[in-house]
Design an enzyme around this catalytic site. Structure first.
Site, PDB file in Angstrom:
ATOM      1  N   LEU A 212       0.822  -1.215   0.000  1.00 52.13           N
ATOM      2  CA  LEU A 212       0.000   0.000   0.000  1.00 52.13           C
ATOM      3  C   LEU A 212       0.850   1.257   0.000  1.00 52.13           C
ATOM      4  CD1 LEU A 212      -2.806  -0.915   2.572  1.00 52.13           C
ATOM      5  CD2 LEU A 212      -3.100  -0.559   0.117  1.00 52.13           C
ATOM      6  N   GLY A 213       1.965   1.234   0.684  1.00 51.20           N
ATOM      7  CA  GLY A 213       2.818   2.420   0.743  1.00 51.20           C
ATOM      8  C   GLY A 213       3.962   2.197   1.708  1.00 51.20           C
ATOM      9  N   GLU A 214       4.893   3.150   1.700  1.00 53.29           N
ATOM     10  CA  GLU A 214       6.077   3.033   2.539  1.00 53.29           C
ATOM     11  C   GLU A 214       6.436   4.391   3.104  1.00 53.29           C
ATOM     12  OE1 GLU A 214      10.649   1.240   2.276  1.00 53.29           O
ATOM     13  OE2 GLU A 214       9.271   1.089   0.566  1.00 53.29           O
ATOM     14  N   GLY A 215       6.694   4.435   4.409  1.00 51.61           N
ATOM     15  CA  GLY A 215       7.100   5.666   5.068  1.00 51.61           C
ATOM     16  C   GLY A 215       8.447   5.509   5.721  1.00 51.61           C
TER      17      GLY A 215
ATOM     18  N   VAL B 229       3.689  -0.699   4.567  1.00 51.21           N
ATOM     19  CA  VAL B 229       2.318  -1.136   4.820  1.00 51.21           C
ATOM     20  C   VAL B 229       1.800  -1.955   3.641  1.00 51.21           C
ATOM     21  CG1 VAL B 229      -0.024  -0.410   5.403  1.00 51.21           C
ATOM     22  CG2 VAL B 229       1.923   0.941   6.197  1.00 51.21           C
TER      23      VAL B 229
ATOM     24  N   ASP C 151       2.218  12.682  17.244  1.00 55.18           N
ATOM     25  CA  ASP C 151       2.612  12.854  15.840  1.00 55.18           C
ATOM     26  C   ASP C 151       1.387  13.061  14.957  1.00 55.18           C
ATOM     27  OD1 ASP C 151       4.462  13.120  13.799  1.00 55.18           O
ATOM     28  OD2 ASP C 151       4.568  10.976  13.382  1.00 55.18           O
TER      29      ASP C 151
END
Length: 397
Positions: free
Chosen positions: A80-83, A88, A199
């Site tokens: 789904l994505g990466e931070g 994720v 955060d």
């Protein structure tokens, strides 16, 4: 164009790889604008784009992602994505037959104490229970060296993506108020149980299928970063939304979360955070020392009462902010029910104090002249002479 993760050829207008789900661009850390993968500077605000802001470099094919977790219970669909702190995946829970989001925490470089701290933060998220405005955590586990968190899948994406796709990078006032009210409800639930988020930012506020906003990642980024820090008094947080007391290394409180909410609400209304700078240090310095201009300076649809509330949330002194998330929500509801009185109707040329000191208020024509003049100066077309004692605010040559 090739995917930098799996090297598959992609379509020219593709935003994600069809093979591995990796994002094909990067986002500016300052203004959130989507940029090409090879961008060095943002085309929206001119900020330098960090090398880590986009997908990994394509020096060599990356390892294939996991196929499942928990002995096959969670079957991975795609990335789904990466931070900065986790990757994720969308997965299917084969036991309960539902879609879930699995966040794999980046624990590289963490010792056992660090891993335990991250696990405790994840468990604290789970203890918040089921609430309409908090992302539910279903499970926490470890597979090999990977610590993972199984959470509710949020089909609507996050508010950061919503802003990136919105015209002028901002939302209609009514939608911004709705999201802010949802965030307040989530914060009130957490604060009542002794949990500080630490955060709050658009990327940590998620939208479900009904567009209700939910808070995620309670303290997780802080838990990961702290394990790499040995000295006391080190600031940790996201620069654009960081409360002054956090910026100077103090402890976060419920009112620190309210400051971050104010910064996020400012961005939803104005199309940009309250402070911008060339780097994190410049932004943090403004959080500590500089008063923000009203959101209505950037968006005239913002009414004076909403202006006032946002500036209260962004007060340098925590004691000057609303006393609680519940109190902030009550004020937001009052503003929504009363309707927005246009900010330009203000007549406050005397008794200007606090966050309004030194600003033009109730002088819409002069404000427009000033903005026009400054725009010309910054574009190199002229310079401004400030003329004291004359009716105009300045003249450009």
């Amino acid at each position: 164009m090739q995917c930098p993760r799996c090297q598959r050829e992609t379509q020219p207008d593709a935003r994600f790889c069809m093979q591995c789900g990796s994002p094909l661009g990067r986002a500016c850390a300052q203004c959130g604008r989507e940029l090409p993968a090879d961008a060095n500077f943002c085309s929206g605000c001119g900020s330098a784009v960090a090398a880590s802001a986009g997908p990994p470099a394509a020096a060599a094919p990356a390892e294939a992602g996991p196929r499942s977790f928990a002995s096959g219970r969670y079957e991975v669909r795609h990335l789904l994505g990466e931070g900065a702190n986790k990757r994720v995946y969308l997965a299917h829970d084969s036991v309960i037959d539902r879609e879930v989001a699995i966040g794999v925490v980046k624990t590289a470089g963490l010792d056992e104490t660090g891993v335990r701290r991250v696990r405790r933060e994840a468990q604290a998220m789970g203890r918040l229970g089921d609430h309409l405005n908090v992302v539910s955590v279903y499970d926490v586990g470890q597979e090999g060296k990977d610590l993972y968190i199984v959470a509710q899948y949020m089909a609507g994406g996050d508010v950061q993506t919503l802003l990136q796709r919105s015209e002028s990078h901002r939302l209609p006032v009514a939608e911004a108020l709705r999201i802010a009210l949802d965030v307040c409800a989530g914060l009130d639930h957490a604060h009542e149980r002794g949990v500080i988020h630490r955060d709050i930012k658009p990327g940590n506020v998620w939208l479900d299928a009904d567009q209700a906003a939910r808070l995620g990642d309670f303290g997780l980024a802080l838990a990961v970063d702290r394990t790499r820090i040995t000295q006391e008094g080190t600031m940790v947080g996201t620069a654009a939304y960081m409360a002054p007391e956090q910026a100077v290394g103090g402890g976060a409180t419920a009112r620190s979360d309210l400051y971050a909410l104010g910064a996020m609400l400012y961005e939803m209304l104005a199309g940009r955070p309250p402070f911008l700078g060339d780097d994190a240090v410049a932004v943090i310095s403004q959080h500590i020392n500089t008063l923000p201009v009203k959101p209505s300076w950037h968006n005239p649809e913002v009414g004076r009462d909403l202006d006032a509330l946002v500036l209260r949330l962004l007060a340098k002194d925590p004691e000057e902010r609303p006393e609680s998330a519940r109190a902030a929500a009550a004020e937001l509801r009052r503003i929504r029910e009363a309707g927005a009185a246009p900010a330009e109707e203000e007549v406050a040329e005397e008794g200007i104090q606090g966050a309004d000191a030194g600003r033009f208020i109730g002088r819409q024509r002069e404000q427009e002249q000033l903005k026009s003049a400054l725009a010309r100066v910054f574009s190199g077309e002229g310079q401004v002479d400030m003329v004291v004692g004359e009716p105009g605010i300045g003249k450009t040559r």
